[in-house]
Design a protein around this motif. Structure first.
Motif, short mmCIF file in Angstrom:
data_model
loop_
_atom_site.label_atom_id
_atom_site.label_comp_id
_atom_site.label_asym_id
_atom_site.label_seq_id
_atom_site.Cartn_x
_atom_site.Cartn_y
_atom_site.Cartn_z
N THR A 194 0.83 -1.21 0.00
CA THR A 194 0.00 0.00 0.00
C THR A 194 0.86 1.25 0.00
N LEU A 195 1.90 1.26 0.83
CA LEU A 195 2.78 2.42 0.90
C LEU A 195 3.50 2.67 -0.42
N VAL A 196 4.02 1.61 -1.02
CA VAL A 196 4.73 1.76 -2.29
C VAL A 196 3.79 2.31 -3.36
N GLU A 197 2.60 1.75 -3.47
CA GLU A 197 1.65 2.19 -4.50
C GLU A 197 1.24 3.65 -4.30
N ARG A 198 0.94 4.04 -3.05
CA ARG A 198 0.48 5.40 -2.78
C ARG A 198 1.60 6.42 -2.97
N LEU A 199 2.80 6.10 -2.52
CA LEU A 199 3.91 7.04 -2.63
C LEU A 199 4.34 7.22 -4.08
N ARG A 200 4.35 6.15 -4.86
CA ARG A 200 4.72 6.27 -6.27
C ARG A 200 3.63 6.99 -7.05
N TYR A 201 2.38 6.81 -6.64
CA TYR A 201 1.28 7.55 -7.27
C TYR A 201 1.41 9.04 -6.98
N LEU A 202 1.84 9.38 -5.76
CA LEU A 202 2.00 10.77 -5.37
C LEU A 202 3.15 11.43 -6.13
N SER A 203 4.28 10.74 -6.21
CA SER A 203 5.44 11.29 -6.92
C SER A 203 6.40 10.17 -7.33
N ARG A 204 6.81 10.21 -8.60
CA ARG A 204 7.79 9.25 -9.09
C ARG A 204 9.18 9.86 -9.18
N SER A 205 9.32 11.10 -8.72
CA SER A 205 10.63 11.75 -8.73
C SER A 205 11.21 11.91 -7.33
N VAL A 206 10.35 12.08 -6.33
CA VAL A 206 10.80 12.19 -4.95
C VAL A 206 11.36 10.85 -4.49
N GLN A 207 12.47 10.88 -3.76
CA GLN A 207 13.04 9.66 -3.20
C GLN A 207 12.44 9.41 -1.81
N TRP A 208 11.82 8.24 -1.66
CA TRP A 208 11.19 7.87 -0.39
C TRP A 208 12.01 6.78 0.29
N GLU A 209 12.26 6.92 1.58
CA GLU A 209 12.87 5.86 2.39
C GLU A 209 11.82 5.40 3.40
N VAL A 210 11.27 4.22 3.16
CA VAL A 210 10.18 3.69 3.96
C VAL A 210 10.71 2.65 4.94
#
Length: 336
Positions: A194-210
């Motif tokens: 869920t986190l991966v899908e939502r964060l990538r939907y929000l932005s595919r350029s921002v780097q997320w460390e989950v």
């Protein structure tokens, strides 16, 4: 003095606070015994734990709240009753509980003073912020889960004289924060997918460390890096981040604010304490979203684009609070 320091093991916040509190207690007492109850946590403590109890912990779910089925499954009322009856609280000069139910109820059964040293004590104050929607059941659970005779509380702000600013771990105070551009995410009540899908939907350029409690190994999903929860790695990610997106707990938001990071929180569903924390943070100017659905994405996007840190002042007053508690406890021992 002989001190029993009891810690709620659900989540990592109580144990993180213990990293600073236990050494301070050890400097002031001839004997400090530590008790931990609840499910296994992700932080290893660098000191002995004398008592490990089943207690009454909560189990995080994967859809934004507590998993009530798993929580009820792991509850064992007979074990809890046995633990409260067998715990020798009468052998100690001081019993200190960080929202830990076995020690608290053992003291209640034996009419032994119990000193609460916790965030929950501050949340229960009449002066602390509360959500707009009343939750009498949630408040009652918070009040009776670990009853105490005297309360010392920590909160995001000093709402009254008996409420103190957060305990910021020495490891965090010694950091030199900077901005590597990534965003640190800690939402333990959501599953990894869920986190991966939502964060990538929000932005595919921002780097997320989950950091995920549901993951056992590191994985990369485009611009989303998922890691198992690790105290040292998480602390370093916080220090290097551009911002922190997390639940409305206490320790992680407090550390993010202390480090000067912009912060956005999503409170766990049906969790009164986090609803109170969200109200407090919103009053300070921290954005709050209720969930990760599309309706929340505008707030998240605005936070990414123009969000700013909220300035705070969190002096190191933990030793002073402990001295005040122990002085009151010593006076009570002399009277007895």
């Amino acid at each position: 003095m002989k001190i029993l320091y009891a810690i709620q093991g659900t989540g990592n916040g109580h144990l993180a606070r213990a990293l600073d509190i236990v050494p301070l207690l050890q400097q002031r007492a001839s004997q400090v015994d530590v008790l931990i109850s609840g499910p296994p946590a992700d932080i290893e403590l660098p000191f002995p734990v004398r008592y490990r109890c089943h207690g009454m912990g909560f189990v995080f779910g994967k859809k934004g709240g507590i998993s009530f089925s798993k929580t009820f499954w792991q509850l064992n009322s007979s074990a809890f009753v046995r633990e409260t009856r067998e715990l020798p609280v009468g052998e100690y000069d001081v019993v200190i509980s960080d929202f830990e139910p076995v020690s608290a109820w053992a003291c209640r059964l034996r009419n032994v003073p119990c000193f609460a040293l916790s965030h929950q004590s501050a949340v229960l104050s009449d002066y602390a912020p509360r959500p707009r929607k009343p939750d009498p059941v949630g408040r009652a659970v918070l009040r009776h889960y670990a009853p105490a005779t005297r309360h010392y509380g920590f909160h995001f702000q000093r709402y009254e004289p008996h409420i103190h600013t957060p305990v910021i771990r020495r490891q965090v105070r010694e950091l030199t924060p900077h901005n590597d551009g990534h965003y640190t995410v800690y939402l333990p009540a959501f599953e990894e997918a869920t986190l991966v899908e939502r964060l990538r939907y929000l932005s595919r350029s921002v780097q997320w460390e989950v950091f995920s409690k549901h993951s056992r190994q590191e994985s990369v999903h485009g611009n989303v890096l998922v890691k198992p929860v690790s105290g040292a790695a998480f602390t370093q990610s916080l220090a290097r981040s551009a911002g922190v997106f997390c639940g409305a707990g206490f320790e992680t938001p407090a550390e993010a604010l202390y480090l000067g990071k912009k912060l956005l929180v999503v409170p766990m569903k049906q969790q009164y304490e986090q609803a109170c924390n969200a109200a407090a943070l919103a009053g300070m100017g921290v954005p709050v979203v209720k969930n990760l659905r599309d309706s929340s994405l505008d707030v998240l996007d605005q936070w990414l684009q123009v969000g700013r840190p909220v300035p705070v002042h969190y002096p190191d007053e933990t030793a002073a609070v402990i001295d005040k508690l122990l002085l009151e406890a010593a006076a009570g021992v002399r009277r007895r």
